[in-house]
Design an enzyme around this catalytic site. Structure first.
Site: not given
Length: 344
Positions: A61, A98, A130, A132-133, A197
């Site tokens: 990511c 994750w 979502r 996310t990181v 993306y």
């Protein structure tokens, strides 16, 4: 693992981008960051402190890779602890997002969590996006307090300045902040970082072609800029260079697999490709770039007739050798042997 009492959470199925983040034109509209409380000295703002926060990021990511690079560049390794998340091959577990796949028991050793989502739902049980990181977690509450990839590196560069190493570089100098923010927010993010993306998740050719043109037009602008500039803002690495590097490092290695015919590979841009290798020489960039993980194949068993290129060959590619090839970018700088602005 800590023995402190923490609130239990109920996990939710991770939303799918191509189902929940596509507009009526078939274009990808990235979900907004949810935990955006800033760091600062004002009332209600987060306070920088040593040992209070833990950064979670993922090797593949680029949004989170920025934070891991900046953390090391600034010497914050002993101030902000870190761990990495990833995905297992188990489809049932992957549904929850994750996981701590690099731990032998599948649990973060500091918090005992199995899923990143636990920190999100502990902070907001009604959260529906979502998980996310990057995610910065408060170790007093085991709640995520900031997932704002737009600003997290800036907080490391400013709010955490008292905790930085003595010779930490100025990645976000005050005299350039307005220009850096404008470049990051209005050029890099829409056309390059998120541009990849927008291409990969597009559900219509109109949306795909629009993102394709934006991305390659932006690379042409950057290529011209780097003809005379060693880095984006001159002689020294800034926050913007970190943000550009993490996308470029993934394009020829991974993103290309989800696109149609390519106009050019990153390695075909003379100035950009030399610039990439110039940055890769810096230990913090090299240490936080996991090319073989980024390029991991989709079909590791190789049992099908047609197997994607990376599944067949990625393990055999010498990414380290390719990215360590010599370059001549030094001579664009007044300080060839100094890549950072350092103020005592």
């Amino acid at each position: 693992m800590s023995t402190k009492e923490i609130k239990p959470v109920t996990l939710k199925i991770r939303p799918v981008e191509t189902k929940t983040e596509i507009d009526e034109r078939g274009a990808f509209q990235r979900q907004p960051n949810h935990f955006t409380r800033p760091f600062g000295d004002g009332e209600g703002e987060l306070k920088a402190a040593a040992g209070k926060y833990r950064l979670f990021w993922a090797r593949g990511c680029h949004w989170s890779n920025r934070a891991s690079i900046v953390r090391e560049l600034l010497g914050l390794e002993d101030v902000i602890s870190v761990n990495q998340v990833g995905h297992t091959e188990d489809p049932e577990r992957r549904k929850y997002g994750w996981e701590f796949v690099y731990e032998p028991d599948g649990k973060d050793p500091v918090t005992g969590a199995e899923y990143l989502a636990e920190f999100y739902y502990r902070a907001d049980p009604d959260y529906t996006g979502r998980t996310t990181v990057p995610a910065l977690v408060d170790l007093d509450t085991y709640e995520v307090v900031n997932n704002d990839y737009h600003r997290l590196t800036n907080y490391f560069e400013t709010a955490f300045k008292p905790f930085q190493k003595e010779d930490a570089p100025e990645l976000y100098p005050e005299e350039l902040r307005q220009d850096i923010d404008n470049f990051n927010d209005h050029f890099l993010f829409p056309f390059v970082n998120n541009g990849t993306y927008r291409m990969m998740f597009a559900q219509s050719l109109v949306a795909y072609n629009e993102a394709f043109e934006d991305f390659y037009n932006a690379l042409d602008v950057i290529e011209a800029k780097l003809e005379t500039n060693r880095f984006l803002f001159g002689d020294y690495v800034t926050d913007s260079d970190v943000r550009l590097f993490v996308t470029l490092a993934r394009f020829d290695t991974h993103y290309y697999r989800n696109l149609g015919p390519l106009k050019k590979r990153i390695s075909e841009y003379k100035n950009i490709w030399g610039y990439c290798r110039d940055l890769y020489e810096i230990p913090a960039f090299r240490n936080n770039t996991y090319f073989h993980d980024i390029a991991r194949g989709w079909d590791t068993k190789k049992e099908k007739l047609f197997v994607d290129f990376n599944s067949r060959f990625a393990d055999d590619i010498d990414f380290e050798g390719i990215w360590s090839q010599p370059h001549t970018r030094h001579y664009l700088s007044k300080t060839p042997n100094q890549k950072f602005l350092i103020r005592k």
